[in-house]
Design a protein around this motif. Structure first.
Motif, PDB file in Angstrom:
ATOM      1  N   ILE A  51       0.848  -1.195   0.000  1.00  0.00           N
ATOM      2  CA  ILE A  51       0.000   0.000   0.000  1.00  0.00           C
ATOM      3  C   ILE A  51       0.882   1.244   0.000  1.00  0.00           C
ATOM      4  N   LEU A  52       0.504   2.248  -0.792  1.00  0.00           N
ATOM      5  CA  LEU A  52       1.187   3.536  -0.803  1.00  0.00           C
ATOM      6  C   LEU A  52       0.223   4.625  -0.338  1.00  0.00           C
ATOM      7  N   LEU A  53       0.698   5.487   0.566  1.00  0.00           N
ATOM      8  CA  LEU A  53       0.012   6.741   0.878  1.00  0.00           C
ATOM      9  C   LEU A  53       0.845   7.823   0.210  1.00  0.00           C
ATOM     10  N   MET A  54       0.334   8.438  -0.861  1.00  0.00           N
ATOM     11  CA  MET A  54       1.186   9.284  -1.691  1.00  0.00           C
ATOM     12  C   MET A  54       0.556  10.653  -1.951  1.00  0.00           C
ATOM     13  N   ILE A  95      -8.142   8.108 -10.737  1.00  0.00           N
ATOM     14  CA  ILE A  95      -8.976   6.933 -11.057  1.00  0.00           C
ATOM     15  C   ILE A  95      -8.405   6.209 -12.259  1.00  0.00           C
ATOM     16  N   GLN A  96      -7.964   6.965 -13.261  1.00  0.00           N
ATOM     17  CA  GLN A  96      -7.382   6.371 -14.470  1.00  0.00           C
ATOM     18  C   GLN A  96      -6.156   5.535 -14.144  1.00  0.00           C
ATOM     19  N   TYR A  97      -5.363   5.968 -13.149  1.00  0.00           N
ATOM     20  CA  TYR A  97      -4.146   5.254 -12.788  1.00  0.00           C
ATOM     21  C   TYR A  97      -4.378   4.236 -11.678  1.00  0.00           C
ATOM     22  N   GLY A  98      -5.622   3.922 -11.395  1.00  0.00           N
ATOM     23  CA  GLY A  98      -5.936   2.796 -10.523  1.00  0.00           C
ATOM     24  C   GLY A  98      -5.746   3.030  -9.039  1.00  0.00           C
ATOM     25  N   VAL A  99      -5.892   4.277  -8.561  1.00  0.00           N
ATOM     26  CA  VAL A  99      -5.742   4.498  -7.118  1.00  0.00           C
ATOM     27  C   VAL A  99      -6.978   3.982  -6.387  1.00  0.00           C
ATOM     28  N   VAL A 100      -6.781   3.609  -5.122  1.00  0.00           N
ATOM     29  CA  VAL A 100      -7.868   3.064  -4.314  1.00  0.00           C
ATOM     30  C   VAL A 100      -8.768   4.179  -3.776  1.00  0.00           C
ATOM     31  N   ASP A 101      -8.134   5.298  -3.391  1.00  0.00           N
ATOM     32  CA  ASP A 101      -8.919   6.401  -2.836  1.00  0.00           C
ATOM     33  C   ASP A 101      -8.161   7.711  -3.030  1.00  0.00           C
ATOM     34  N   TYR A 102      -8.874   8.817  -2.907  1.00  0.00           N
ATOM     35  CA  TYR A 102      -8.351  10.161  -3.143  1.00  0.00           C
ATOM     36  C   TYR A 102      -8.792  11.005  -1.961  1.00  0.00           C
ATOM     37  N   LEU A 103      -7.849  11.329  -1.043  1.00  0.00           N
ATOM     38  CA  LEU A 103      -8.196  11.975   0.213  1.00  0.00           C
ATOM     39  C   LEU A 103      -7.668  13.401   0.268  1.00  0.00           C
ATOM     40  N   LEU A 104      -8.484  14.305   0.789  1.00  0.00           N
ATOM     41  CA  LEU A 104      -8.088  15.697   0.934  1.00  0.00           C
ATOM     42  C   LEU A 104      -7.455  15.934   2.307  1.00  0.00           C
ATOM     43  N   LYS A 105      -6.338  16.680   2.310  1.00  0.00           N
ATOM     44  CA  LYS A 105      -5.678  17.047   3.562  1.00  0.00           C
ATOM     45  C   LYS A 105      -6.417  18.219   4.216  1.00  0.00           C
ATOM     46  N   PRO A 106      -6.368  18.303   5.538  1.00  0.00           N
ATOM     47  CA  PRO A 106      -5.836  17.306   6.478  1.00  0.00           C
ATOM     48  C   PRO A 106      -6.784  16.109   6.576  1.00  0.00           C
ATOM     49  N   VAL A 107      -6.225  14.927   6.639  1.00  0.00           N
ATOM     50  CA  VAL A 107      -7.039  13.704   6.601  1.00  0.00           C
ATOM     51  C   VAL A 107      -7.441  13.307   8.022  1.00  0.00           C
ATOM     52  N   PRO A 109      -8.519  10.826  11.002  1.00  0.00           N
ATOM     53  CA  PRO A 109      -8.162   9.413  11.217  1.00  0.00           C
ATOM     54  C   PRO A 109      -9.208   8.429  10.685  1.00  0.00           C
ATOM     55  N   GLN A 110     -10.500   8.723  10.889  1.00  0.00           N
ATOM     56  CA  GLN A 110     -11.529   7.791  10.449  1.00  0.00           C
ATOM     57  C   GLN A 110     -11.593   7.691   8.926  1.00  0.00           C
ATOM     58  N   VAL A 111     -11.330   8.812   8.238  1.00  0.00           N
ATOM     59  CA  VAL A 111     -11.312   8.797   6.769  1.00  0.00           C
ATOM     60  C   VAL A 111     -10.135   7.974   6.266  1.00  0.00           C
ATOM     61  N   ALA A 115     -10.149   4.345   4.059  1.00  0.00           N
ATOM     62  CA  ALA A 115      -9.361   4.143   2.839  1.00  0.00           C
ATOM     63  C   ALA A 115      -8.416   2.950   2.986  1.00  0.00           C
ATOM     64  N   LEU A 116      -7.780   2.815   4.147  1.00  0.00           N
ATOM     65  CA  LEU A 116      -6.871   1.686   4.377  1.00  0.00           C
ATOM     66  C   LEU A 116      -7.639   0.370   4.379  1.00  0.00           C
ATOM     67  N   ASP A 117      -8.831   0.369   4.988  1.00  0.00           N
ATOM     68  CA  ASP A 117      -9.664  -0.842   4.981  1.00  0.00           C
ATOM     69  C   ASP A 117     -10.007  -1.247   3.546  1.00  0.00           C
ATOM     70  N   LYS A 118     -10.301  -0.254   2.717  1.00  0.00           N
ATOM     71  CA  LYS A 118     -10.617  -0.523   1.315  1.00  0.00           C
ATOM     72  C   LYS A 118      -9.411  -1.135   0.593  1.00  0.00           C
ATOM     73  N   ALA A 119      -8.207  -0.599   0.853  1.00  0.00           N
ATOM     74  CA  ALA A 119      -6.989  -1.114   0.218  1.00  0.00           C
ATOM     75  C   ALA A 119      -6.701  -2.540   0.669  1.00  0.00           C
ATOM     76  N   ILE A 120      -6.850  -2.793   1.964  1.00  0.00           N
ATOM     77  CA  ILE A 120      -6.594  -4.139   2.503  1.00  0.00           C
ATOM     78  C   ILE A 120      -7.598  -5.135   1.934  1.00  0.00           C
ATOM     79  N   SER A 121      -8.859  -4.740   1.848  1.00  0.00           N
ATOM     80  CA  SER A 121      -9.878  -5.610   1.257  1.00  0.00           C
ATOM     81  C   SER A 121      -9.542  -5.946  -0.193  1.00  0.00           C
ATOM     82  N   SER A 122      -9.070  -4.956  -0.935  1.00  0.00           N
ATOM     83  CA  SER A 122      -8.692  -5.186  -2.329  1.00  0.00           C
ATOM     84  C   SER A 122      -7.521  -6.155  -2.437  1.00  0.00           C
ATOM     85  N   LEU A 123      -6.559  -6.046  -1.515  1.00  0.00           N
ATOM     86  CA  LEU A 123      -5.429  -6.983  -1.495  1.00  0.00           C
ATOM     87  C   LEU A 123      -5.923  -8.412  -1.241  1.00  0.00           C
TER      88      LEU A 123
END
Length: 251
Positions: A51-54, A95-107, A109-111, A115-123
């Motif tokens: 997983i990348l947070l980028m 979305i075109q480059y296949g990211v799991v989620d797109y989050l606005l700063k400041p993020v 914790p629950q948001v 997003a992390l739960d979604k990434a882990i589920s996809s894995l």
């Protein structure tokens, strides 16, 4: 264990994200951070995070440019984009480059947790899909597919060849191909390609007077510095040290 990498040019942002992930109590390893897109590409190749947070806005190469290269080589990497800009064009590209989620700063914790739960589920879904694929490949077919993959690698060793390229050539899912390749060759795809490239580099160093940067480019490395790091990893010598040592033994 799931590995996560933070890609962010601001040190305080990196520290805040690490603390937030720690408080969320995930069973995952937060590997060494990357400070820009170029560094992210190099470190993903070495550390293989799941997983990348980028961040998007970074020097050298922005997050979406880095994601485009990373997803070609490691299509099952799950990327969560972080940005201070609510720009529709960025979101569409993400979305075109296949990211799991797109989050606005400041993020909040629950948001981030969602997003992390979604990434882990996809894995996990990838693992289930690939385990089903494994069951339908007889050993003889697997051997033929690996032979075809090795032949393709050897004919394209001077290009920036990726796992996705070779998996596509033999019509296999990249994650399944990655496991099959290691089980059949005893090396990961990246290790095998690196060894083949370094072997070719040694021949070029001994047989030509080409400068190091030119050899790096000809063998598909992103730059001479990264080529030298990979060369040293396998030979315990820099390319220049290897050439000088060989020339000294020849005298």
């Amino acid at each position: 264990m799931i590995k996560l990498m933070i890609v962010e040019d601001e040190p305080l942002e990196r520290l805040a994200l690490r603390k937030m992930i720690h408080r969320l109590s995930y069973d995952m390893e937060v590997v060494e951070d990357a400070r820009d897109g170029e560094e992210a590409i190099d470190k993903v190749k070495l550390l293989r995070p799941h997983i990348l947070l980028m961040d998007i806005r970074m020097p050298e190469k922005n997050g979406l440019e880095a994601q485009e290269e990373i997803i070609r080589a490691f299509p099952n990497t799950k990327t969560i984009i972080l940005t201070a800009y609510s720009d529709f064009n960025y979101a569409r590209e993400a979305i075109q480059y296949g990211v799991v989620d797109y989050l606005l700063k400041p993020v909040p914790p629950q948001v981030l947790k969602t997003a992390l739960d979604k990434a882990i589920s996809s894995l996990h879904q990838d693992e289930i899909r690939d385990s089903r694929s494994t069951a339908i490949k007889p050993p003889e077919l697997e051997e033929n597919l690996i032979d075809a993959a090795l032949n393709y690698i050897h004919h394209h060793i001077k290009t920036d060849i990726t796992l996705a390229d070779v998996a596509g050539h033999v019509h296999l899912n990249p994650q399944y191909f990655s496991r099959l390749f290691k089980s059949r060759t005893g090396a990961t795809f990246t290790e095998y390609v690196s060894v083949q490239k370094i072997s070719r580099a040694k021949d070029m160093l001994l047989a030509t007077n080409m400068p190091i940067y030119r050899i790096a480019i000809d063998l598909g490395f992103s730059d001479a510095a990264y080529f030298s790091r990979v060369f040293f990893k396998y030979e315990q010598l820099t390319p220049l040290q290897f050439k000088k040592k060989a020339e000294g033994q020849g005298n």
